[in-house]
Design an enzyme around this catalytic site. Structure first.
Site, PDB file in Angstrom:
ATOM      1  N   ARG A 132      48.319  27.788  33.272  1.00 54.54           N
ATOM      2  CA  ARG A 132      49.327  27.935  33.844  1.00 54.54           C
ATOM      3  C   ARG A 132      49.287  26.867  34.925  1.00 54.54           C
ATOM      4  O   ARG A 132      49.280  26.654  36.202  1.00 54.54           O
ATOM      5  CB  ARG A 132      49.383  29.331  35.247  1.00 54.54           C
ATOM      6  CG  ARG A 132      49.893  30.432  34.282  1.00 54.54           C
ATOM      7  CD  ARG A 132      49.177  32.287  35.220  1.00 54.54           C
ATOM      8  NE  ARG A 132      49.823  32.250  35.831  1.00 54.54           N
ATOM      9  CZ  ARG A 132      50.324  33.158  36.931  1.00 54.54           C
ATOM     10  NH1 ARG A 132      49.063  33.797  36.447  1.00 54.54           N
ATOM     11  NH2 ARG A 132      50.349  33.015  38.136  1.00 54.54           N
ATOM     12  N   PRO A 174      37.769  33.542  36.803  1.00 56.54           N
ATOM     13  CA  PRO A 174      36.141  33.848  37.055  1.00 56.54           C
ATOM     14  C   PRO A 174      35.215  33.854  38.808  1.00 56.54           C
ATOM     15  O   PRO A 174      35.296  32.753  39.241  1.00 56.54           O
ATOM     16  CB  PRO A 174      35.743  32.571  35.838  1.00 56.54           C
ATOM     17  CG  PRO A 174      36.781  31.613  35.845  1.00 56.54           C
ATOM     18  CD  PRO A 174      38.119  33.220  36.121  1.00 56.54           C
ATOM     19  N   GLU A 175      33.939  34.993  38.176  1.00 53.74           N
ATOM     20  CA  GLU A 175      33.496  34.705  40.126  1.00 53.74           C
ATOM     21  C   GLU A 175      32.161  34.576  39.247  1.00 53.74           C
ATOM     22  O   GLU A 175      31.574  33.578  38.318  1.00 53.74           O
ATOM     23  CB  GLU A 175      33.220  36.090  40.403  1.00 53.74           C
ATOM     24  CG  GLU A 175      34.168  37.044  40.680  1.00 53.74           C
ATOM     25  CD  GLU A 175      34.698  38.279  40.825  1.00 53.74           C
ATOM     26  OE1 GLU A 175      33.690  38.975  41.154  1.00 53.74           O
ATOM     27  OE2 GLU A 175      35.103  39.022  40.386  1.00 53.74           O
TER      28      GLU A 175
END
Ligand SMILES: [Zn+2]
Length: 284
Positions: free
Chosen positions: A123, A2-3
């Site tokens: 992850r 996400p930015e």
């Protein structure tokens, strides 16, 4: 990952829901994600969330004297659940994730109103850290400028570009040392709107191009926030509403498709290991 717009969307959603709520317990199921010393437990449990904030791509829970910092990285997800609704941000939520907790739940915060915040991560690159106010301020001061804040001035932008004359403009925008929050999507989109090819060396940009790019970056970020970010962000409430910036993308993820401006074909290549999208006609 996400930015800025995606993280900002999560922060705004969470702020509405958990501001002023008291944490009554924290359950750590994975110490790689969140290592909390026993002596620090008291700095979290029974503390009230004063606000949920963002700095760079981090989500910050302001506990007053301490700050819980959350980075979602590739597959992190925050899900807040109460009896009546579920809000989620980060890695897209799929039906399987709605079973809570699930096998990807790494940390669970419980609140005084029976709300529960899950940090899920497939992850396990994401993390949570607890910082004292001093350490938070140190970290904060070491980070680059926020592109939506007043100190992202044209002078500042010119100054940081002047150190990078031999680097491509795209890679320079991704360097979090100077300006934070811009990742692959918004670098490509900003360069398209500014009409600059991503692989141009910074030293070849004219003063007018630099000014244009500087003015475009905050506009695109704000517009993306308005649309609740791009794909990474998935929001589900009682009505099952979702929001998405993906329809507004001009070049990112559109390789081989027609340019929305000139009808040429959007190109793609690797630049510094990152997929980079542009239009040959619209960008000089
Ligand atoms: Zn074009």
């Amino acid at each position: 990952m996400p930015e800025l717009p995606e993280v900002e969307t999560i922060v705004r959603d969470l702020n509405k829901k958990i501001k002023n709520k008291k944490i009554i317990s924290v359950e750590i199921l994975d110490k790689k994600v969140f290592h909390l010393a026993k002596s620090d437990l008291k700095n979290v449990v029974s503390k009230k969330i004063k606000a949920v904030k963002r700095r760079a791509k981090m989500i910050i829970f302001d506990l007053g004297d301490y700050f819980l910092m959350v980075h979602l990285k590739m597959t992190g997800q925050l899900v807040y659940q109460t009896k009546n609704f579920l809000i989620a941000g980060g890695h897209p939520i799929i039906n399987q994730d709605k079973e809570l907790p699930n096998k990807f739940s790494r940390v669970i915060f419980k609140f005084n109103d029976k709300g529960i915040l899950y940090f899920n991560d497939i992850r396990r690159f994401g993390w949570i850290k607890l910082l004292s106010k001093n350490n938070f301020l140190k970290l904060n001061n070491g980070l680059g400028v926020e592109p939506l804040e007043k100190n992202f001035t044209l002078e500042y932008f010119k100054k940081f570009l002047s150190h990078k004359s031999k680097t491509s403009i795209k890679q320079t925008l991704l360097e979090q040392k100077y300006v934070v929050g811009i990742g692959n999507i918004y670098a490509d989109e900003s360069l398209f709107t500014a009409g600059i090819k991503p692989f141009r060396k910074v030293g070849t940009l004219s003063a007018a191009e630099i000014k244009k790019l500087w003015s475009v970056i905050p506009k695109i970020l704000k517009y993306a926030i308005k649309h609740r970010g791009t794909s990474f962000n998935d929001y589900v409430d009682a009505q099952g509403e979702t929001g998405n910036f993906i329809k507004c993308l001009k070049v990112y993820g559109r390789a081989g498709e027609r340019c929305k401006k000139c009808a040429g074909i959007i190109k793609k290549m690797k630049l510094g290991g990152r997929g980079t999208h542009w239009c040959d006609k619209c960008q000089k």
